[in-house]
Design a protein around this motif. Structure first.
Motif, PDB file in Angstrom:
ATOM      1  N   LEU A  52       0.778  -0.895  -0.348  1.00 38.79           N
ATOM      2  CA  LEU A  52      -0.163  -0.056  -0.025  1.00 38.79           C
ATOM      3  C   LEU A  52       1.029   1.102  -0.213  1.00 38.79           C
ATOM      4  CD1 LEU A  52      -2.667   1.736   0.702  1.00 38.79           C
ATOM      5  CD2 LEU A  52      -2.119   1.161   2.974  1.00 38.79           C
ATOM      6  N   GLU A  53       0.854   2.033  -1.040  1.00 35.31           N
ATOM      7  CA  GLU A  53       1.809   3.635  -1.362  1.00 35.31           C
ATOM      8  C   GLU A  53       0.187   4.528  -1.094  1.00 35.31           C
ATOM      9  OE1 GLU A  53       4.359   3.827  -3.853  1.00 35.31           O
ATOM     10  OE2 GLU A  53       4.055   1.651  -4.394  1.00 35.31           O
ATOM     11  N   CYS A  54       0.362   5.819  -0.381  1.00 39.41           N
ATOM     12  CA  CYS A  54      -0.555   6.576  -0.002  1.00 39.41           C
ATOM     13  C   CYS A  54       0.911   8.057  -0.624  1.00 39.41           C
ATOM     14  CB  CYS A  54      -0.552   6.843   1.033  1.00 39.41           C
ATOM     15  SG  CYS A  54      -2.387   5.968   1.604  1.00 39.41           S
ATOM     16  N   GLN A  55       0.330   8.892  -1.950  1.00 34.01           N
ATOM     17  CA  GLN A  55       0.888  10.707  -1.816  1.00 34.01           C
ATOM     18  C   GLN A  55       0.023  11.005  -1.677  1.00 34.01           C
ATOM     19  OE1 GLN A  55       2.568  10.257  -5.200  1.00 34.01           O
ATOM     20  NE2 GLN A  55       3.655   8.488  -4.906  1.00 34.01           N
ATOM     21  N   ILE A  56       0.166  12.535  -0.444  1.00 37.25           N
ATOM     22  CA  ILE A  56      -0.628  13.697  -1.061  1.00 37.25           C
ATOM     23  C   ILE A  56       0.197  14.693  -1.869  1.00 37.25           C
ATOM     24  CG2 ILE A  56      -1.327  15.578   0.880  1.00 37.25           C
ATOM     25  CD1 ILE A  56      -1.249  13.418   2.443  1.00 37.25           C
ATOM     26  N   ARG A  57       0.179  15.177  -2.961  1.00 36.04           N
ATOM     27  CA  ARG A  57       0.044  15.950  -3.722  1.00 36.04           C
ATOM     28  C   ARG A  57       0.277  17.509  -3.349  1.00 36.04           C
ATOM     29  NH1 ARG A  57       0.363  12.155  -9.097  1.00 36.04           N
ATOM     30  NH2 ARG A  57       2.007  10.242  -8.527  1.00 36.04           N
TER      31      ARG A  57
ATOM     32  N   GLY B 243      -1.594  20.381  -3.924  1.00 34.93           N
ATOM     33  CA  GLY B 243      -2.790  20.852  -4.178  1.00 34.93           C
ATOM     34  C   GLY B 243      -4.450  19.812  -2.952  1.00 34.93           C
ATOM     35  N   GLY B 244      -3.743  19.234  -2.569  1.00 35.08           N
ATOM     36  CA  GLY B 244      -4.755  17.933  -2.106  1.00 35.08           C
ATOM     37  C   GLY B 244      -4.985  16.655  -2.731  1.00 35.08           C
ATOM     38  N   LYS B 245      -4.153  16.171  -4.283  1.00 35.39           N
ATOM     39  CA  LYS B 245      -5.131  15.214  -4.908  1.00 35.39           C
ATOM     40  C   LYS B 245      -4.066  14.040  -3.768  1.00 35.39           C
ATOM     41  CE  LYS B 245      -4.201  14.741  -8.901  1.00 35.39           C
ATOM     42  NZ  LYS B 245      -3.218  14.828 -10.753  1.00 35.39           N
ATOM     43  N   VAL B 246      -4.662  13.080  -3.308  1.00 38.96           N
ATOM     44  CA  VAL B 246      -4.849  12.095  -2.433  1.00 38.96           C
ATOM     45  C   VAL B 246      -4.451  11.192  -4.530  1.00 38.96           C
ATOM     46  CG1 VAL B 246      -5.127  10.404  -0.959  1.00 38.96           C
ATOM     47  CG2 VAL B 246      -5.319  12.825  -0.923  1.00 38.96           C
ATOM     48  N   VAL B 247      -3.463  10.168  -3.777  1.00 41.11           N
ATOM     49  CA  VAL B 247      -2.722   8.989  -5.080  1.00 41.11           C
ATOM     50  C   VAL B 247      -2.693   8.007  -4.467  1.00 41.11           C
ATOM     51  CG1 VAL B 247      -1.738   7.875  -7.031  1.00 41.11           C
ATOM     52  CG2 VAL B 247      -1.730  10.512  -6.636  1.00 41.11           C
TER      53      VAL B 247
ATOM     54  N   THR C 282      -1.464  -7.338  -9.874  1.00 40.19           N
ATOM     55  CA  THR C 282      -1.606  -6.429 -10.114  1.00 40.19           C
ATOM     56  C   THR C 282      -1.394  -5.272  -9.184  1.00 40.19           C
ATOM     57  OG1 THR C 282      -3.705  -7.610 -10.592  1.00 40.19           O
ATOM     58  CG2 THR C 282      -4.365  -5.770 -10.258  1.00 40.19           C
ATOM     59  N   THR C 283      -1.417  -4.263 -10.373  1.00 45.08           N
ATOM     60  CA  THR C 283      -1.274  -2.890  -9.433  1.00 45.08           C
ATOM     61  C   THR C 283      -3.016  -1.846  -9.768  1.00 45.08           C
ATOM     62  OG1 THR C 283       1.119  -2.654  -9.654  1.00 45.08           O
ATOM     63  CG2 THR C 283       0.133  -0.512  -9.432  1.00 45.08           C
ATOM     64  N   VAL C 284      -3.265  -1.526  -8.573  1.00 45.88           N
ATOM     65  CA  VAL C 284      -4.417  -0.419  -8.342  1.00 45.88           C
ATOM     66  C   VAL C 284      -4.115   0.947  -7.907  1.00 45.88           C
ATOM     67  CG1 VAL C 284      -6.812  -0.340  -7.916  1.00 45.88           C
ATOM     68  CG2 VAL C 284      -6.402  -2.024  -8.181  1.00 45.88           C
ATOM     69  N   THR C 285      -4.362   2.122  -9.024  1.00 50.23           N
ATOM     70  CA  THR C 285      -3.848   3.267  -8.599  1.00 50.23           C
ATOM     71  C   THR C 285      -4.979   4.293  -8.942  1.00 50.23           C
ATOM     72  OG1 THR C 285      -1.770   3.365 -10.384  1.00 50.23           O
ATOM     73  CG2 THR C 285      -2.434   5.515  -8.947  1.00 50.23           C
ATOM     74  N   MET C 286      -5.510   4.572  -7.276  1.00 51.55           N
ATOM     75  CA  MET C 286      -6.550   5.469  -7.220  1.00 51.55           C
ATOM     76  C   MET C 286      -6.028   6.837  -6.731  1.00 51.55           C
ATOM     77  SD  MET C 286      -8.451   2.781  -4.859  1.00 51.55           S
ATOM     78  CE  MET C 286      -7.471   2.775  -3.578  1.00 51.55           C
TER      79      MET C 286
END
Length: 145
Positions: A66-71, A73-77, A131-135
């Motif tokens: 599980l990877e999470c990024q906060i970019r 302008g408030g974009k969460v990946v 599998t890689t799921v990117t949300m």
């Protein structure tokens, strides 16, 4: 501003709640609304559950990342990755009601649920490789954050 985290855990059903909580705790610094937080938690739950149930066929010897990024302008990946059996036909798997599990136990709505709660969903998979799921979710920063 960019912040990120990455965790890896055993492909066990009880770790789905851990992943959901970890993602929620990570984005909490952005002061998301309850609705945004619920949507992120639901997306993570579905992606991790799919990895465990379908990617590893509930074989807990595998791992889920599980990877999470906060970019800016408030974009969460959010990225959920497994190295399981993969998906032969991603387009077919994304169709509502499609499942590789026993139909009496699975609704076949995992990707549909993820798409409905996230702004963008990408699925990359190779049979036998995983599998890689990117949300992606854009948080409402109208409160001046």
């Amino acid at each position: 501003m960019e912040n990120r985290m990455k965790i890896e855990f055993a492909a066990m059903a009880q770790n789905e709640a851990f992943a959901r909580s970890a993602a929620a705790a990570f984005v909490a610094c952005m002061d998301p609304t309850i609705e945004e937080l619920t949507e992120i938690k639901t997306g993570v739950s579905e992606a991790v559950s799919n990895s465990i149930i379908h990617g590893y066929k509930e074989d807990s010897s595998g791992t889920v990342e599980l990877e999470c990024q906060i970019r800016e302008g408030g974009k969460v990946v959010i990225v959920v990755r497994d190295h399981g059996v993969g998906i032969e036909d991603v387009d077919k798997a994304r169709e509502p009601m499609f499942t590789t599990g026993r139909t009496e136990e699975r609704s076949g709505m995992g990707f549909t649920v993820m798409e409905s709660f996230m702004d963008r969903l990408e699925v990359e998979s190779r049979a036998g490789e995983g599998t890689t799921v990117t949300m992606t979710k854009q948080l409402d920063l109208s409160d001046g954050i």
